[in-house]
Enzyme design. Structure first.
Site, short mmCIF file in Angstrom:
data_model
loop_
_atom_site.label_atom_id
_atom_site.label_comp_id
_atom_site.label_asym_id
_atom_site.label_seq_id
_atom_site.Cartn_x
_atom_site.Cartn_y
_atom_site.Cartn_z
N ALA A 36 0.86 -1.20 0.00
CA ALA A 36 0.00 0.00 0.00
C ALA A 36 0.89 1.25 0.00
O ALA A 36 0.72 2.16 0.81
CB ALA A 36 -0.97 -0.01 1.19
N HIS A 41 6.58 6.04 1.70
CA HIS A 41 7.47 4.92 1.35
C HIS A 41 8.48 5.36 0.27
O HIS A 41 9.65 4.97 0.31
CB HIS A 41 6.67 3.74 0.82
CG HIS A 41 5.72 3.14 1.82
ND1 HIS A 41 4.37 3.34 1.79
CD2 HIS A 41 5.97 2.35 2.90
CE1 HIS A 41 3.80 2.69 2.80
NE2 HIS A 41 4.74 2.09 3.49
N GLY A 158 10.64 4.39 8.64
CA GLY A 158 10.13 5.75 8.82
C GLY A 158 10.13 6.16 10.28
O GLY A 158 9.86 5.35 11.18
N LYS A 160 7.92 7.97 11.39
CA LYS A 160 6.49 7.99 11.72
C LYS A 160 6.16 6.89 12.73
O LYS A 160 5.43 7.11 13.68
CB LYS A 160 5.72 7.82 10.40
CG LYS A 160 4.35 7.25 10.50
CD LYS A 160 3.33 8.31 10.77
CE LYS A 160 1.93 7.78 10.72
NZ LYS A 160 1.78 6.39 11.07
N GLN A 164 8.66 1.62 16.69
CA GLN A 164 9.17 0.53 15.84
C GLN A 164 10.62 0.80 15.45
O GLN A 164 11.49 -0.08 15.58
CB GLN A 164 8.28 0.42 14.59
CG GLN A 164 8.86 -0.44 13.49
CD GLN A 164 7.90 -0.64 12.35
OE1 GLN A 164 6.91 -1.36 12.48
NE2 GLN A 164 8.15 -0.04 11.20
N VAL A 187 6.75 12.04 6.18
CA VAL A 187 6.22 12.86 5.09
C VAL A 187 4.78 13.23 5.46
O VAL A 187 4.03 12.39 5.97
CB VAL A 187 6.25 12.10 3.74
CG1 VAL A 187 5.69 12.95 2.61
CG2 VAL A 187 7.67 11.67 3.42
N SER A 196 0.01 7.88 5.99
CA SER A 196 -0.12 6.54 6.56
C SER A 196 -1.07 5.74 5.68
O SER A 196 -2.03 6.30 5.14
CB SER A 196 -0.69 6.64 7.98
OG SER A 196 -1.19 5.39 8.39
O1 PAF Z 1 6.28 -0.56 9.16
C1 PAF Z 1 5.87 -1.55 8.54
O2 PAF Z 1 5.34 -1.44 7.43
C2 PAF Z 1 6.03 -2.94 9.14
O3 PAF Z 1 5.86 -2.92 10.51
C3 PAF Z 1 7.37 -3.60 8.74
C4 PAF Z 1 8.56 -2.87 9.32
C5 PAF Z 1 7.50 -3.69 7.24
C6 PAF Z 1 7.42 -5.03 9.31
O4 PAF Z 1 6.37 -5.81 8.82
#
Ligand code: PAF
Length: 300
Positions: A36, A41, A158, A160, A164, A187, A196
């Site tokens: 998506a 990205h 990211g 964002k 994570q 962004v 998002s």
């Molecule tokens: O941020 C994401 O899109 C996901 O958490 C990732 C890092 C690709 C792991 O599945």
């Protein structure tokens, strides 16, 4: 016009595509995604390319597209997650990605549900981890697996998803994974809303309300010169003005998501993070702040 990226669906195809780069000692870049793909990205891809170019080298850039079941909780709708591979390939083509790795679940989890997983430690239990138990275990496990499959020199995530990013940095450090982790800036839409994949779930009214999150963070950034409490109060004022925004948390932490001491010297870097539900959509956002100094020129 960029060349079409090569699509690999299996571990063997991926290994074969990466073999020349490995033999030639070229650096490999990885941008892990769940597809998506949007402009956020695309900016991760550019950050990866820039990093490789700055090292004065050329090497393949891989984007992985994999909706990871292990990071979804039982009440989170894995099936509802958008799967848009054709459109994703177009974004990758435009951004000059070399390889798109889009494996099926059985390629990533060949032994079924994994028995050995990566535990995120205490940071995995707070903020997002509190409402999404097991989420970061799933994220870290799949990222470790992707690192094992792609063996990148550089991987881009990211800012964002700041918790994570912080946990992935910590995993790379604690497990000596030998990969440089880059955190790319968030962004935003013109009005400030962080891009998002979930924004697509917002209706027009919710989309208007959702901008309260970034407005709150900006208000906090501007007020941070007067200290953490004033910054939080400024952010709350914006959030309270948006009745459709149901706040889960609003916190100020140190840049590694640790607790800030009660008194900090002027110029202390910090991070302010917010999570809220708008309708049934959970949104998160964050921004860097500098405590005790005027806000000139601070941005994310
Ligand atoms: O941020 C994401 O899109 C996901 O958490 C990732 C890092 C690709 C792991 O599945």
């Amino acid at each position: 016009m960029s060349a079409t990226p090569v699509l690999a669906s299996t571990r063997e195809e991926l290994a074969a595509l990466l073999a020349p780069a490995r033999a030639g000692g070229e650096p490999v870049g990885l941008v892990p995604t769940m597809g998506a793909l949007h402009e956020g990205h695309a900016s991760l891809v550019r950050a990866g390319r820039d990093r490789i170019a700055r090292a004065g080298r050329s090497g393949p850039l891989v984007v992985s597209v994999f909706v990871n079941p292990l990071q979804f909780g039982p009440h989170e709708d894995l099936d509802r997650y958008p799967r848009t591979l054709e459109a994703d390939l177009k974004v990758c083509e435009r951004e000059g990605v070399d390889i798109v790795f889009a494996p099926g679940v059985e390629e990533v989890y060949p032994g079924g549900a994994p028995q050995v997983t990566v535990r995120p430690g205490p940071l995995g239990k707070v903020l997002e981890g509190k409402t999404r138990p097991g989420h970061f275990r799933g994220v870290l496990t799949v990222v470790a697996k992707l690192f094992g499959l792609v063996r990148p020199d550089v991987a881009v995530f990211g800012q964002k998803d700041y918790q994570q990013l912080t946990l992935i940095r910590r995993m790379a450090l604690d497990l000596n994974l030998g990969v440089e982790i880059i955190g790319a800036e968030t962004v935003r839409e013109v009005d400030g809303l962080a891009l998002s994949s979930r924004n697509r779930y917002l209706d027009a009214e919710q989309r208007q309300e959702a901008v309260a999150l970034s407005r709150a963070l900006r208000a906090a950034q501007e007020a941070a010169g007067y200290g953490a409490d004033v910054a939080l109060t400024a952010a709350w004022a914006e959030l309270r003005a948006a009745p459709g925004v149901d706040v889960d948390y609003l916190v100020i932490t140190d840049p590694d998501l640790g607790e800030l001491p009660p008194a900090v010297p002027p110029g202390t870097p910090a991070r302010i993070l917010v999570a809220a539900r708008v309708g049934s959509t959970r949104l998160i956002d964050n921004i860097p702040v500098t405590l005790g100094l005027p806000a000139n020129g601070v941005s994310d």
